[in-house]
Design a protein around this motif. Structure first.
Motif, mmCIF file in Angstrom:
data_model
loop_
_atom_site.group_PDB
_atom_site.id
_atom_site.type_symbol
_atom_site.label_atom_id
_atom_site.label_comp_id
_atom_site.label_asym_id
_atom_site.label_seq_id
_atom_site.Cartn_x
_atom_site.Cartn_y
_atom_site.Cartn_z
ATOM 1 N N UNK A 273 -32.094 -4.227 7.506
ATOM 2 C CA UNK A 273 -30.831 -4.615 8.339
ATOM 3 C C UNK A 273 -30.392 -4.244 9.450
ATOM 4 N N UNK A 274 -31.579 -4.390 10.921
ATOM 5 C CA UNK A 274 -31.015 -4.416 11.705
ATOM 6 C C UNK A 274 -31.982 -5.494 11.822
ATOM 7 N N UNK A 275 -33.117 -6.068 11.572
ATOM 8 C CA UNK A 275 -34.091 -6.876 12.164
ATOM 9 C C UNK A 275 -33.168 -8.020 11.643
ATOM 10 N N UNK A 276 -32.311 -8.101 10.692
ATOM 11 C CA UNK A 276 -31.869 -9.593 9.828
ATOM 12 C C UNK A 276 -30.733 -9.884 10.282
ATOM 13 N N UNK A 277 -30.123 -8.410 11.495
ATOM 14 C CA UNK A 277 -29.012 -8.768 11.872
ATOM 15 C C UNK A 277 -28.950 -10.012 12.895
ATOM 16 N N UNK A 278 -30.337 -8.837 13.776
ATOM 17 C CA UNK A 278 -30.812 -9.416 15.112
ATOM 18 C C UNK A 278 -30.420 -11.083 15.127
ATOM 19 N N UNK A 279 -31.083 -11.122 14.181
ATOM 20 C CA UNK A 279 -30.605 -12.921 13.609
ATOM 21 C C UNK A 279 -29.885 -13.915 13.842
ATOM 22 N N UNK A 280 -28.868 -12.693 13.312
ATOM 23 C CA UNK A 280 -27.387 -13.676 12.931
ATOM 24 C C UNK A 280 -26.649 -13.708 14.993
ATOM 25 N N UNK A 296 -22.371 -1.785 15.272
ATOM 26 C CA UNK A 296 -22.079 -3.406 15.834
ATOM 27 C C UNK A 296 -21.141 -3.473 15.868
ATOM 28 N N UNK A 297 -21.793 -4.529 17.037
ATOM 29 C CA UNK A 297 -20.360 -4.949 18.380
ATOM 30 C C UNK A 297 -20.949 -6.912 17.882
ATOM 31 N N UNK A 298 -19.002 -6.764 16.847
ATOM 32 C CA UNK A 298 -19.202 -8.275 16.531
ATOM 33 C C UNK A 298 -17.700 -8.868 17.096
ATOM 34 N N UNK A 299 -17.438 -9.586 18.298
ATOM 35 C CA UNK A 299 -16.078 -10.523 18.694
ATOM 36 C C UNK A 299 -15.418 -10.339 17.265
ATOM 37 N N UNK A 327 -16.322 -3.436 17.172
ATOM 38 C CA UNK A 327 -17.511 -2.553 16.359
ATOM 39 C C UNK A 327 -17.286 -2.175 15.351
ATOM 40 N N UNK A 328 -17.879 -2.737 14.281
ATOM 41 C CA UNK A 328 -18.041 -2.011 13.268
ATOM 42 C C UNK A 328 -19.036 -1.016 12.302
ATOM 43 N N UNK A 329 -18.790 -0.012 11.921
ATOM 44 C CA UNK A 329 -19.961 0.762 11.204
ATOM 45 C C UNK A 329 -20.078 0.971 10.360
#
Length: 368
Positions: A273-280, A296-299, A327-329
């Motif tokens: 999940x970390x590796x895939x979210x890095x790409x977003x 995870x910080x998402x505007x 941030x979303x947990x």
């Protein structure tokens, strides 16, 4: 630092005579039981639940002691960790007089229990990277500071606190130091149960809800000195852990290999999940995780949260929590669940119809 438990304890608790149940007076397992006003004909269910359970969970504690490397007399079992938290307030904190130290952002039940028990809260925020501030914590304390709550790995930030900071506080804080290790099974940090012999003011909390997958059974663990455990046993309800829970967990403990395998799979999915979210491109920051979730910080996190719900993907919105703005947990799921999350994130954040929270952020930080 010398630690005087009696000076910390509420005076009336020290004198309290606990309720004695029928199972306190006779602890044997054989005989004709006519002492507890139970139904002698069994239960209305296929399985019999007509007899009261062991009030001190002796058999279960024996097995837990083996895997946690403590003595059974150092274990308290509660209806979730929340029961242990509440009992600590009842045992040590005089309402309207004493206070506890909380380190936000942290687990919300500490503050809820303080409010229920009319105990003052003193807050010392974590640093921007969610670490302790030991000197400020000690400066916030006074002679009425009874308990310091440290959540490590922390909820909601997922990181572990620096061990040397916790040890410093154990040596210098004059009250009880509670280290909440609900997520310790997902961390490379050794449990603070290994420090019980060195610090009489230490209480460590763990749970069967996370790695063991037994959240519905509501079984929390507290480890401390025999003296502190005796106090908790003195003030708890007589039958606080059901017989069904005791029997189920006792059987589950024999299958530790399955727990270890589930932990391994969760850690692998966390990495995925970390590796895939890095790409977003819209993910601005992933905080380091020693738990089974990511912060995870998402505007425009509030909108993203609502949009994900519309896609039937439910995460935890922490955007209004101190130091967790936008941030979303996100709990680590199965591969299928994680892929569903990623797909839904792409849809709600990259859609041309959505508000502009899909642009690349120049100050993007991804910490893994």
């Amino acid at each position: 630092m010398s630690f005087d438990l009696n000076s910390l304890l509420r005076p009336h608790i020290a004198k309290l005579q606990p309720y004695t149940s029928a199972r306190d007076e006779y602890t044997g397992k054989d005989g004709v039981f006519l002492d507890a006003n139970e139904n002698p004909f069994g239960s209305i269910t296929a399985q019999d639940f007509n007899r009261y359970p062991d009030p001190y969970q002796s058999d279960l504690k024996e097995e837990i002691a083996k895997i946690k490397h403590v003595r059974p007399t150092q274990i308290f079992l509660g209806n979730g960790s929340d029961e242990a938290i509440d009992l600590l307030f009842r045992a040590f904190c005089n309402p309207g007089k004493d206070n506890v130290i909380l380190l936000p952002p942290t687990y919300g039940m500490y503050e809820v229990s303080a409010g229920i028990n009319d105990v003052e809260i003193r807050k010392v925020a974590l640093t921007d990277d969610f670490q302790l501030q030991p000197e400020k914590i000690l400066a916030a304390a006074d002679e009425h500071s009874k308990i310091l709550f440290i959540c490590s790995p922390n909820n909601p930030s997922a990181n572990k606190a620096k061990r040397e900071d916790i040890l410093f506080l154990l040596k210098n804080f004059k009250g009880l130091v509670v280290v909440d290790e609900a997520y310790i099974d997902f961390s490379d940090e050794p449990s603070f149960t290994t420090e019980l012999v060195n610090y009489p003011n230490l209480l460590v909390m763990q749970t069967f809800s996370k790695a063991w997958g037994l959240a519905s059974l509501r079984l929390g663990m507290a480890f401390s000195s025999e003296e502190i455990i005796q106090i908790l046993n003195r003030i708890k309800p007589p039958y606080n852990i059901s017989g069904l829970t005791q029997e189920t967990v006792l059987a589950a403990i024999q299958n530790k290999e399955k727990v270890d395998q589930m932990i391994k799979e969760i850690l692998a999915e966390r990495d995925f999940l970390q590796k895939e979210m890095v790409k977003l491109p819209f993910v601005q920051k992933i905080h380091p995780s020693h738990a089974n979730f990511l912060l995870v910080k998402i505007p425009k996190a509030n909108q993203v949260y609502d949009d994900l719900i519309a896609e039937k993907v439910i995460v935890r919105n922490r955007a209004k929590v101190l130091l967790c703005e936008d941030c979303l947990r996100i709990t680590v799921g199965t591969r299928a669940e994680n892929e569903a999350l990623l797909s839904a994130l792409r849809k709600v954040c990259e859609s041309p119809l959505s508000t502009d929270h899909s642009r690349q952020h120049p100050n993007k930080q991804v910490e893994i």
